[in-house]
Design a protein around this motif. Structure first.
Motif, PDB file in Angstrom:
ATOM      1  N   TRP A 122      38.512  42.600  48.048  1.00 26.98           N
ATOM      2  CA  TRP A 122      39.484  43.709  47.985  1.00 26.98           C
ATOM      3  C   TRP A 122      38.804  44.972  47.458  1.00 26.98           C
ATOM      4  O   TRP A 122      39.088  46.087  47.902  1.00 26.98           O
ATOM      5  CB  TRP A 122      40.680  43.328  47.099  1.00 26.98           C
ATOM      6  CG  TRP A 122      41.716  42.523  47.820  1.00 26.98           C
ATOM      7  CD1 TRP A 122      41.913  41.171  47.748  1.00 26.98           C
ATOM      8  CD2 TRP A 122      42.716  43.016  48.738  1.00 26.98           C
ATOM      9  NE1 TRP A 122      42.962  40.785  48.558  1.00 26.98           N
ATOM     10  CE2 TRP A 122      43.474  41.903  49.178  1.00 26.98           C
ATOM     11  CE3 TRP A 122      43.033  44.277  49.235  1.00 26.98           C
ATOM     12  CZ2 TRP A 122      44.536  42.013  50.079  1.00 26.98           C
ATOM     13  CZ3 TRP A 122      44.104  44.397  50.140  1.00 26.98           C
ATOM     14  CH2 TRP A 122      44.835  43.264  50.557  1.00 26.98           C
ATOM     15  N   ASP A 123      37.906  44.785  46.491  1.00 26.02           N
ATOM     16  CA  ASP A 123      37.172  45.932  45.938  1.00 26.02           C
ATOM     17  C   ASP A 123      36.358  46.606  47.055  1.00 26.02           C
ATOM     18  O   ASP A 123      36.378  47.831  47.209  1.00 26.02           O
ATOM     19  CB  ASP A 123      36.265  45.402  44.811  1.00 26.02           C
ATOM     20  CG  ASP A 123      35.672  46.507  43.943  1.00 26.02           C
ATOM     21  OD1 ASP A 123      36.215  47.620  43.945  1.00 26.02           O
ATOM     22  OD2 ASP A 123      34.667  46.223  43.249  1.00 26.02           O
TER      23      ASP A 123
ATOM     24  N   GLY B 186      38.629  48.457  49.541  1.00 27.47           N
ATOM     25  CA  GLY B 186      39.072  49.744  49.002  1.00 27.47           C
ATOM     26  C   GLY B 186      37.971  50.789  49.079  1.00 27.47           C
ATOM     27  O   GLY B 186      38.213  51.942  49.476  1.00 27.47           O
TER      28      GLY B 186
ATOM     29  N   VAL C  83      42.804  50.232  45.494  1.00 26.20           N
ATOM     30  CA  VAL C  83      43.380  49.038  46.126  1.00 26.20           C
ATOM     31  C   VAL C  83      44.912  49.072  46.146  1.00 26.20           C
ATOM     32  O   VAL C  83      45.532  48.605  47.100  1.00 26.20           O
ATOM     33  CB  VAL C  83      42.825  47.759  45.442  1.00 26.20           C
ATOM     34  CG1 VAL C  83      43.622  46.533  45.839  1.00 26.20           C
ATOM     35  CG2 VAL C  83      41.346  47.565  45.820  1.00 26.20           C
TER      36      VAL C  83
END
Ligand code: GCO
Ligand code: MG
Length: 402
Positions: free
Chosen positions: A94-95, A98, A105
């Motif tokens: 997810w990091d 983003g 995020v």
């Protein structure tokens, strides 16, 4: 874009943390927390030996697919070690997503549902008088919710009462410290504590209390009833939760709201608790419950049943987990509260972060990704030190839940 490398970083800046750093062939990287208090090296080995070799070459954008691959592919499902390892991968992905999108995020999760994340702090002290001054300090700092724990007269040690004023660290020895417990002394004392706290701070400060899995359902029902006049925001972990239906008994007897979930690792651990509306707050968090992907699933189920989030945020969850939790907290419709135990300065230096505390709220910041990093050179200066959580015995020596 492909995953070029994944590194497991174990460091002990005042306490142990395990971090997974996933690096792509384009140089973008992401980090995920993989810390399981007292069992850190089990997750580190699970990642290094079994997960990292399967990640290289994969497309980091396929977060859901990689989650399913690690969950279904292992054959052995759930469990804290597996789910913490999956969480670390998921968080790091997810990091990366983003950073690639150029968005924090929380924007990828649907954007803000609120202005800030309301947090609760920990007031704990040996006596009632000294806990009152601890609470006053939190109120001065702007907190609107405080968890209250005190020593119990007649008992030498009690869960939740720290040696250090601002920082709380229960994992204090390689071989577990042994504590002694008496339910009779405890049940007698706690209502007196909250009577004094309400008298001193009035009706609107949100108050919480953590029972730490130490009662039976009928004992917890008695505690909940005796605390009703002080209208707590929640009574946490009243009983061990392997037996989900045990909560029904508590529910039938008291209107004190119930929170549970910090040791849960999947949606299956709280399915009955949520769908039968046996709890009010679900306290699972990113690192121990399969990352942002799985935790969001838990919160969505909870939302259908009037259950709100109350994520675990003790210091043994690294700033990486805190950053990830804040993005989710900000975006979900059924946010309740976020626990916030401050990390030490040394921990904060190893994990530079964009989140900040202001007036009782935490804000994740606007940096692309999670807004969190690990300073690997600094981390290398703090080698792992074995540290275990305490164990707990009744006065006659019987092992009890800690
Ligand atoms: C809490 C918790 C912690 C745990 C600790 C275990 O509510 O914050 O109960 O204090 O004991 O996180 O690793
Ligand atoms: Mg707790």
């Amino acid at each position: 874009m492909k995953i070029a490398e994944a590194r497991v970083i174990v460091t002990c800046p005042d306490r142990n943390f395990v971090t997974l750093k996933i690096v792509t062939d384009e140089g973008v990287y992401g980090v995920g927390d993989a810390t399981l208090n007292g069992r850190e090296l089990a997750v580190a080995a699970y990642l290094t030996e079994h997960v990292v070799p399967q990640l290289t070459g994969r497309d980091p954008a396929r977060i859901e697919d990689i989650w399913q691959y690690l969950y279904k592919g292992a054959y052995w499902r759930r469990g804290p070690v597996t789910m913490t390892a999956i969480a670390a991968v998921d968080t790091a992905l997810w990091d990366i997503k983003g950073k690639v999108a150029g968005l924090p995020v929380y924007q990828l999760l649907g954007g803000r549902s609120r202005d800030g994340v309301t947090v609760y702090g920990h007031a704990n002290a040996d006596s009632i008088e000294s806990v009152l001054s601890e609470i006053a300090d939190y109120v001065k700092l702007g907190y609107r919710a405080v968890r209250v724990q005190t020593g119990i007269p007649g008992l030498e040690s009690t869960y939740g009462v720290s040696k250090d004023r601002m920082f709380y660290e229960p994992a204090d020895a390689a071989v577990p410290t042994e504590n002694v417990w008496s339910t009779a002394h405890y049940l007698d004392h706690v209502p007196r504590v909250f009577a004094r706290v309400r008298e001193e701070f009035g009706p609107t400060l949100q108050l919480l209390h953590d029972v730490h899995h130490r009662l039976t359902p009928i004992e917890a029902a008695r505690l909940g009833k005796s605390l009703e006049p002080y209208h707590l925001t929640w009574m946490e972990d009243p009983v061990p939760a392997e037996l989900q239906e045990g909560f029904r008994l508590i529910r039938q007897h008291t209107t004190t709201p119930i929170a549970v979930g910090e040791v849960f690792s999947s949606i299956w651990d709280c399915q009955q608790l949520i769908t039968e509306q046996l709890i009010d707050y679900i306290r699972t968090t990113v690192v121990h419950a399969g990352g942002i992907t799985h935790l969001r699933r838990i919160f969505d189920l909870a939302n259908l049943y009037h259950v709100r989030s109350g994520s675990h945020g003790a210091t043994d969850l690294s700033p990486v987990c805190m950053a990830a939790a804040l993005h989710l907290d900000l975006s979900i419709p059924n946010f309740g509260l976020q626990e916030y135990m401050r990390h030490t300065e040394t921990t904060d230096a190893v994990f530079p972060h964009g989140y900040r505390f202001e007036g009782g709220y935490l804000h994740p910041g606007e940096e692309p990704g999670l807004g969190i990093d690990i300073d690997e050179d600094l981390a290398a200066r703090y080698p792992y030190r074995a540290a275990s959580l305490p164990v707990n015995r009744l006065q006659d020596g019987t092992m009890h839940s800690w």
